[in-house]
Structures are given as structure tokens and as C-alpha cells.
Design a protein around this motif. Structure first.
Motif, short mmCIF file in Angstrom:
data_model
loop_
_atom_site.label_atom_id
_atom_site.label_comp_id
_atom_site.label_asym_id
_atom_site.label_seq_id
_atom_site.Cartn_x
_atom_site.Cartn_y
_atom_site.Cartn_z
N PRO A 1 -1.08 5.03 4.67
CA PRO A 1 -1.84 6.00 3.88
C PRO A 1 -3.05 6.54 4.64
N HIS A 2 -3.13 7.86 4.69
CA HIS A 2 -4.30 8.58 5.25
C HIS A 2 -4.61 8.19 6.70
N HIS B 1 3.08 2.05 2.39
CA HIS B 1 3.47 2.53 3.72
C HIS B 1 4.92 2.13 4.01
N LEU C 1 0.55 11.50 1.36
CA LEU C 1 -0.51 10.93 2.20
C LEU C 1 -1.07 9.67 1.56
N GLU C 2 -1.03 9.60 0.23
CA GLU C 2 -1.49 8.42 -0.49
C GLU C 2 -0.47 7.28 -0.38
N PRO D 1 2.94 7.02 1.74
CA PRO D 1 3.88 7.70 2.64
C PRO D 1 5.35 7.37 2.39
N ARG E 1 -4.69 8.42 10.81
CA ARG E 1 -4.83 9.51 11.76
C ARG E 1 -3.47 9.75 12.43
N ASP F 1 0.81 -1.22 0.00
CA ASP F 1 0.00 0.00 0.00
C ASP F 1 0.84 1.27 0.00
N LEU G 1 -0.92 10.93 10.57
CA LEU G 1 0.09 10.83 9.53
C LEU G 1 0.67 12.18 9.15
N GLN G 2 -0.20 13.18 8.97
CA GLN G 2 0.29 14.48 8.49
C GLN G 2 1.33 15.05 9.45
N ASP H 1 2.03 12.51 -4.02
CA ASP H 1 1.10 12.56 -2.88
C ASP H 1 1.62 11.65 -1.76
N GLN I 1 -5.95 3.18 8.88
CA GLN I 1 -7.22 2.68 8.36
C GLN I 1 -7.07 1.18 8.14
#
Length: 236
Positions: free
Chosen positions: A144-145, A138, A215-216, A218, A147, A136, A149-150, A213, A167
Motif C-alpha cells: 500500500p502506497h 499487499h 493504492l490502499e 493493491p 514508492r 495489509d 506502486l502506481q 482503491d 512504507q
């Protein structure tokens, strides 16, 4: 600043990565009398750790520390703590100091401050950081996405450890609550090594290089950060 070391088979990859890790750790000890070795779990690095455990390194001077951890006790299935104890901290490496991430706290968020304090006491710069990558995109527990992560991907952050809630997916399984090193922490390693095997992971890696991207996918935060060189090790 990505260097690719691609090998025709996993046996040669394991030997090369074990040699490179050993050399980097010996350099740290030569310069500072101690070294820090950041390690990831998973089946891919397992033979590398088993090979390193037999190397005659000054292991009491090498602190081994986790890159990430599922928020489970070390007796539970999926514990990276137990995995490293079983595969690296054996043989000659049995005397290496070891820093895990799981604390007695009920949640990773509650354990974040203790993790931050413990990792802040490691010798820096870290000498070697071994990362993996999931299908994926990671790496570590930067999913990805997820909580958190940002914040974890902020390269200017003073935070070394960050609680993450992924997720749920086939990749995460049921263990979505994690503790991970942040991008800022990983970038404090002198030697960042990304280990991948198989054609599917090679395809994901190339997709990560093409896009932007984070976040899509990492892992892009590691591959495209432009501050530190990253060595990618791959074999079929």
C-alpha cells in the motif's frame, strides 16, 4: 472473474493446489515443451512447494521464477531465493532451472534493467503464478502506497519487474526495498492463484472485494482487473 476454492482444512487445500499447479505445468509442457512457474515466498505456500517437489514432473523443462524479493543476499534472513531453494527445489524438483531477482547491484532500482531482461527471456505466457496476500492487502511486493506502486499497477505497462520501496510496517519488517513483478507481468500468467489461510486473511480478502482503491489495498488490482480469471484458495 474470481473463482473461490475454499477447503475445510489446510491439508486438503495443499493437496488441491499442488494438483492444480502440477496439471497447469504439465499442460504448458505438452503444448510448448516448457513451462514457467512464478512463485511467492512465505509460510503459507511452504507445504504446497514441499508437496510439489516430490511430484514426478519433468522439472528440467519447468523454469521456476520469483514473484518478488527483498533486496537482500540469499544468505540473509528473509530471502525468497533461499526459501524456494530450500522448499521447492528439492527432491524431484532439484533439477528445475531457477530465476531469482536479486542482482549484485546496491539497490533494487539499479537492478531493475537486469531483472527486466532476465524475465523477458522466460517462456510466455507464464503457466502458473502463485500469489499470497498480507493482512495489509499487499500481494507480491505491491505494498500500500509504496514508492513505485502506481507505475507497477499499470496494466498496460511493458515493464515486467519494478523496484518498490514500501512504507515500513509490521508486515514489511525492516526490508522495505523490494523487487516485484508488475501487475502487467502477473496478467501474462494463464493461471493466477491467490493463496490465503485463516479468518483474518479471509476478512481482508472480503474487504478488498468490496472496495476499489488499489493504492490502499493493491491485491484489488489482481482481484478486480477483469482481464484474467483468478482462483482464490482458502482454508481456516
Amino acid at each position: 472473474m474470481v473463482e473461490e476454492k475454499f477447503y475445510p482444512d489446510r491439508e486438503r487445500l495443499v493437496l488441491a493446489l499442488a494438483n492444480d499447479c502440477a496439471s497447469a505445468l504439465q499442460l504448458g509442457i505438452k503444448e510448448r515443451g516448457q513451462a514457467a512457474f512464478l512463485v511467492s515466498g512465505g509460510s503459507t505456500p511452504k507445504p504446497v512447494y514441499q508437496a510439489l517437489s516430490k511430484r514426478p514432473l519433468p522439472w528440467p523443462q519447468i523454469t521456476v521464477a520469483l514473484v518478488d524479493e527483498r533486496w537482500v543476499n540469499k544468505t540473509a534472513s528473509g530471502s525468497n531465493h533461499a526459501f524456494i531453494e530450500d522448499n521447492l527445489l528439492q527432491n524431484n524438483a532439484s533439477g528445475a532451472p531457477f530465476l531469482g531477482m536479486k542482482t549484485p547491484h546496491a539497490t533494487a532500482a539499479e537492478g531493475e534493467a537486469d531483472c527486466q531482461q532476465a524475465y523477458g527471456e522466460l517462456p510466455r505466457p507464464f503457466d502458473v503464478c502463485v500469489l499470497g496476500m498480507g493482512s495489509d492487502g499487499h500481494t507480491a511486493s505491491l505494498f500500500p502506497h509504496a514508492r513505485g506502486l502506481q507505475e507497477a499497477l499499470d496494466p498496460q505497462s511493458n515493464q515486467l519487474c519494478r523496484a518498490i520501496t514500501a512504507q515500513q510496517s509490521e508486515v514489511t519488517g525492516s526490508h522495505t526495498e523490494r523487487m516485484t513483478l508488475t501487475l502487467a507481468a502477473i496478467l501474462q500468467a494463464r493461471d493466477i492463484k491467490l493463496l490465503i489461510t485463516g479468518e483474518e486473511k479471509l476478512r481482508v480478502y472480503r474487504e478488498a472485494l468490496l472496495g476499489s482503491d488499489e493504492l490502499e489495498m493493491p491485491v484489488r488490482s489482481i482481484l478486480k482487473q477483469g482481464l484474467k480469471s483468478v482462483t482464490v484458495y482458502w482454508a481456516p
